[in-house]
Design a protein around this motif. Structure first.
Motif, PDB file in Angstrom:
ATOM      1  N   VAL A  98       0.917  -1.191  -0.339  1.00 33.92           N
ATOM      2  CA  VAL A  98      -0.486   0.766  -0.257  1.00 33.92           C
ATOM      3  C   VAL A  98       0.844   0.993   0.077  1.00 33.92           C
ATOM      4  CG1 VAL A  98      -1.870   0.726   1.177  1.00 33.92           C
ATOM      5  CG2 VAL A  98      -2.217  -0.786   1.145  1.00 33.92           C
ATOM      6  N   ALA A  99       1.718   1.372   0.919  1.00 34.66           N
ATOM      7  CA  ALA A  99       3.101   1.979   1.003  1.00 34.66           C
ATOM      8  C   ALA A  99       3.803   2.574  -0.581  1.00 34.66           C
ATOM      9  CB  ALA A  99       3.885   1.930   1.420  1.00 34.66           C
ATOM     10  N   ASP A 100       3.900   1.550  -1.342  1.00 33.58           N
ATOM     11  CA  ASP A 100       4.016   1.720  -2.646  1.00 33.58           C
ATOM     12  C   ASP A 100       3.136   2.198  -3.939  1.00 33.58           C
ATOM     13  OD1 ASP A 100       6.952   1.180  -1.710  1.00 33.58           O
ATOM     14  OD2 ASP A 100       6.998  -0.711  -2.472  1.00 33.58           O
ATOM     15  N   ILE A 101       1.961   2.087  -3.431  1.00 31.75           N
ATOM     16  CA  ILE A 101       0.569   2.450  -4.332  1.00 31.75           C
ATOM     17  C   ILE A 101       0.131   3.945  -3.917  1.00 31.75           C
ATOM     18  CG2 ILE A 101      -1.752   2.625  -4.862  1.00 31.75           C
ATOM     19  CD1 ILE A 101      -2.058  -0.727  -4.529  1.00 31.75           C
ATOM     20  N   LEU A 102       0.346   4.365  -2.774  1.00 31.25           N
ATOM     21  CA  LEU A 102       0.462   5.670  -2.187  1.00 31.25           C
ATOM     22  C   LEU A 102       1.413   6.543  -2.749  1.00 31.25           C
ATOM     23  CD1 LEU A 102      -0.859   5.407   1.706  1.00 31.25           C
ATOM     24  CD2 LEU A 102      -2.475   6.011  -1.001  1.00 31.25           C
ATOM     25  N   ASP A 103       2.575   6.304  -2.615  1.00 32.75           N
ATOM     26  CA  ASP A 103       3.938   7.077  -3.665  1.00 32.75           C
ATOM     27  C   ASP A 103       3.280   7.023  -4.687  1.00 32.75           C
ATOM     28  OD1 ASP A 103       6.505   7.910  -3.187  1.00 32.75           O
ATOM     29  OD2 ASP A 103       6.807   6.445  -4.093  1.00 32.75           O
ATOM     30  N   SER A 104       3.473   6.148  -5.551  1.00 30.90           N
ATOM     31  CA  SER A 104       2.827   7.168  -6.865  1.00 30.90           C
ATOM     32  C   SER A 104       1.443   7.183  -7.354  1.00 30.90           C
ATOM     33  CB  SER A 104       2.754   4.803  -7.830  1.00 30.90           C
ATOM     34  OG  SER A 104       3.821   4.131  -7.470  1.00 30.90           O
ATOM     35  N   VAL A 105       0.722   7.146  -6.204  1.00 31.97           N
ATOM     36  CA  VAL A 105      -0.576   8.594  -6.770  1.00 31.97           C
ATOM     37  C   VAL A 105       0.243   9.277  -6.017  1.00 31.97           C
ATOM     38  CG1 VAL A 105      -2.237   8.710  -5.776  1.00 31.97           C
ATOM     39  CG2 VAL A 105      -2.011   6.844  -6.163  1.00 31.97           C
ATOM     40  N   SER A 106       0.561   9.540  -4.471  1.00 29.12           N
ATOM     41  CA  SER A 106       1.531  11.250  -5.282  1.00 29.12           C
ATOM     42  C   SER A 106       2.243  11.589  -5.964  1.00 29.12           C
ATOM     43  CB  SER A 106       2.061  11.100  -3.374  1.00 29.12           C
ATOM     44  OG  SER A 106       3.677  10.649  -3.945  1.00 29.12           O
ATOM     45  N   LEU A 107       2.619  11.100  -6.840  1.00 27.61           N
ATOM     46  CA  LEU A 107       3.777  11.551  -8.195  1.00 27.61           C
ATOM     47  C   LEU A 107       2.862  11.515  -9.733  1.00 27.61           C
ATOM     48  CD1 LEU A 107       6.656   8.775  -7.973  1.00 27.61           C
ATOM     49  CD2 LEU A 107       6.885  10.984  -7.382  1.00 27.61           C
ATOM     50  N   VAL A 108       1.302  11.292  -9.867  1.00 32.28           N
ATOM     51  CA  VAL A 108       0.927  11.229 -10.468  1.00 32.28           C
ATOM     52  C   VAL A 108      -0.319  12.238 -10.677  1.00 32.28           C
ATOM     53  CG1 VAL A 108       1.309   9.357 -11.342  1.00 32.28           C
ATOM     54  CG2 VAL A 108      -0.534   9.557 -10.215  1.00 32.28           C
ATOM     55  N   VAL A 109       0.021  12.644  -9.104  1.00 31.36           N
ATOM     56  CA  VAL A 109      -2.040  13.598  -9.039  1.00 31.36           C
ATOM     57  C   VAL A 109      -1.475  14.754  -9.748  1.00 31.36           C
ATOM     58  CG1 VAL A 109      -1.014  13.513  -6.469  1.00 31.36           C
ATOM     59  CG2 VAL A 109      -3.184  14.013  -7.654  1.00 31.36           C
ATOM     60  N   PRO A 110      -2.411  15.046 -10.549  1.00 28.14           N
ATOM     61  CA  PRO A 110      -1.481  17.036 -11.331  1.00 28.14           C
ATOM     62  C   PRO A 110      -1.242  17.882 -10.084  1.00 28.14           C
ATOM     63  CG  PRO A 110      -3.271  15.891 -12.012  1.00 28.14           C
ATOM     64  CD  PRO A 110      -3.270  15.051 -10.848  1.00 28.14           C
ATOM     65  N   GLU A 111      -1.341  19.087  -9.327  1.00 31.28           N
ATOM     66  CA  GLU A 111      -1.297  20.317  -8.386  1.00 31.28           C
ATOM     67  C   GLU A 111      -2.459  20.418  -8.204  1.00 31.28           C
ATOM     68  OE1 GLU A 111       2.143  22.842  -9.614  1.00 31.28           O
ATOM     69  OE2 GLU A 111       3.599  21.606  -9.854  1.00 31.28           O
ATOM     70  N   SER A 112      -3.603  20.741  -9.291  1.00 31.92           N
ATOM     71  CA  SER A 112      -4.294  21.541  -9.514  1.00 31.92           C
ATOM     72  C   SER A 112      -5.556  20.784  -8.637  1.00 31.92           C
ATOM     73  CB  SER A 112      -4.596  22.308 -11.033  1.00 31.92           C
ATOM     74  OG  SER A 112      -4.919  20.994 -11.015  1.00 31.92           O
ATOM     75  N   VAL A 113      -5.354  19.250  -8.683  1.00 36.83           N
ATOM     76  CA  VAL A 113      -6.421  18.476  -8.176  1.00 36.83           C
ATOM     77  C   VAL A 113      -6.025  18.169  -6.531  1.00 36.83           C
ATOM     78  CG1 VAL A 113      -7.119  15.469  -7.972  1.00 36.83           C
ATOM     79  CG2 VAL A 113      -6.173  17.349  -9.362  1.00 36.83           C
ATOM     80  N   TRP A 114      -6.760  18.608  -5.969  1.00 33.79           N
ATOM     81  CA  TRP A 114      -6.487  17.486  -4.202  1.00 33.79           C
ATOM     82  C   TRP A 114      -7.925  16.620  -3.704  1.00 33.79           C
ATOM     83  CZ3 TRP A 114      -8.389  22.233  -6.156  1.00 33.79           C
ATOM     84  CH2 TRP A 114      -9.965  22.527  -5.968  1.00 33.79           C
ATOM     85  N   PHE A 115      -7.505  16.198  -2.652  1.00 30.83           N
ATOM     86  CA  PHE A 115      -8.357  15.130  -1.873  1.00 30.83           C
ATOM     87  C   PHE A 115      -8.523  14.960  -1.356  1.00 30.83           C
ATOM     88  CE2 PHE A 115      -5.230  11.688  -3.864  1.00 30.83           C
ATOM     89  CZ  PHE A 115      -5.771  12.027  -5.150  1.00 30.83           C
ATOM     90  N   ALA A 116     -10.491  14.839  -0.819  1.00 33.72           N
ATOM     91  CA  ALA A 116     -11.122  15.178   0.136  1.00 33.72           C
ATOM     92  C   ALA A 116     -11.015  13.713   0.624  1.00 33.72           C
ATOM     93  CB  ALA A 116     -13.206  15.021  -0.013  1.00 33.72           C
ATOM     94  N   THR A 117     -10.991  12.414   0.135  1.00 37.09           N
ATOM     95  CA  THR A 117     -10.819  10.736   0.962  1.00 37.09           C
ATOM     96  C   THR A 117     -10.194  10.324  -0.324  1.00 37.09           C
ATOM     97  OG1 THR A 117     -12.951  10.069   0.312  1.00 37.09           O
ATOM     98  CG2 THR A 117     -12.935  11.169   2.126  1.00 37.09           C
TER      99      THR A 117
END
Length: 217
Positions: A98-117
């Motif tokens: 899971v930690a690797d998946i979250l790290d990968s998600v943090s690398l691909v998420v655009p700067e203009s996108v923010w998460f609620a959950t």
């Protein structure tokens, strides 16, 4: 000294004779007796030797059985150890990182996108080990994201980037909508994304079992 005179007539006198047959019989009887005694002595001595050898063999058998029982106990411990190490290896290889998946998600998420959950659920690899042989599945799960951005193009870009992560598949957009919070604030685009999560570890990769001490019970 007066001389003794035998007054018995010569014809009546009993002549002393040697019974050769009797002597031979007595001699044979003596020889047989001693032969029997000698044979008995030899057999008795042989019997005692065999009894001593039998006692030694029985003692060695008891020692061998005791050693075999001890070795069997260690064999059982070795079998339990091997089975436990195999279970640990399977569970270790069946983890979803899971930690690797979250790290990968943090690398691909655009700067203009923010998460609620952001939720990630994965199956327990130990639970899959309890399944019958041949039906054990590798750990996987589901990731769901509720977020916001400024344009739908950002949402589409985020979806495309998520598909680049090897541990994610079936990336789908659940919903997307525009929310105008106030006259002063521009309209915000909200979205919900779901994706299947997979364990990308190679099951054939050897694990550092030497770093995991498994005690036999």
């Amino acid at each position: 000294m007066a001389r003794r005179i035998n007054l018995v007539p010569a014809s009546e006198r009993v002549r002393t004779t040697t019974n050769v047959g009797m002597l031979v019989a007595v001699a044979c009887a003596i020889i047989v007796f001693f032969a029997l005694g000698f044979v008995y002595y030899l057999w008795n001595s042989t019997l005692n030797d065999r009894q001593l050898e039998l006692a030694d063999v029985q003692q060695e058998r008891l020692l061998t059985e005791a050693q075999a029982a001890t070795l069997k106990q260690y064999e059982s411990l070795a079998s339990n150890r091997q089975e436990t190490e195999e279970m640990v290896r399977q569970v270790y290889a069946g983890r979803t990182l899971v930690a690797d998946i979250l790290d990968s998600v943090s690398l691909v998420v655009p700067e203009s996108v923010w998460f609620a959950t952001l939720d990630i659920t994965t199956t327990d690899p130990a639970a899959s080990w309890d399944a019958p042989e041949g039906t054990r599945a590798r750990s996987d799960g589901v990731m769901s994201v509720d977020g916001s951005t400024h344009t739908f193009e950002d949402v589409a870009q985020f979806l495309v980037r998520l598909k680049l992560i090897p541990a994610l598949s079936e990336v789908t957009l659940g919903n997307a909508s525009s929310v105008k919070q106030s006259e002063e604030v521009e309209t915000v685009k909200t979205f919900a994304v779901e994706a299947a999560v997979h364990n990308t570890q190679d099951p054939a990769t050897p694990l550092p079992v030497s770093q995991v001490e498994v005690e036999g019970i």
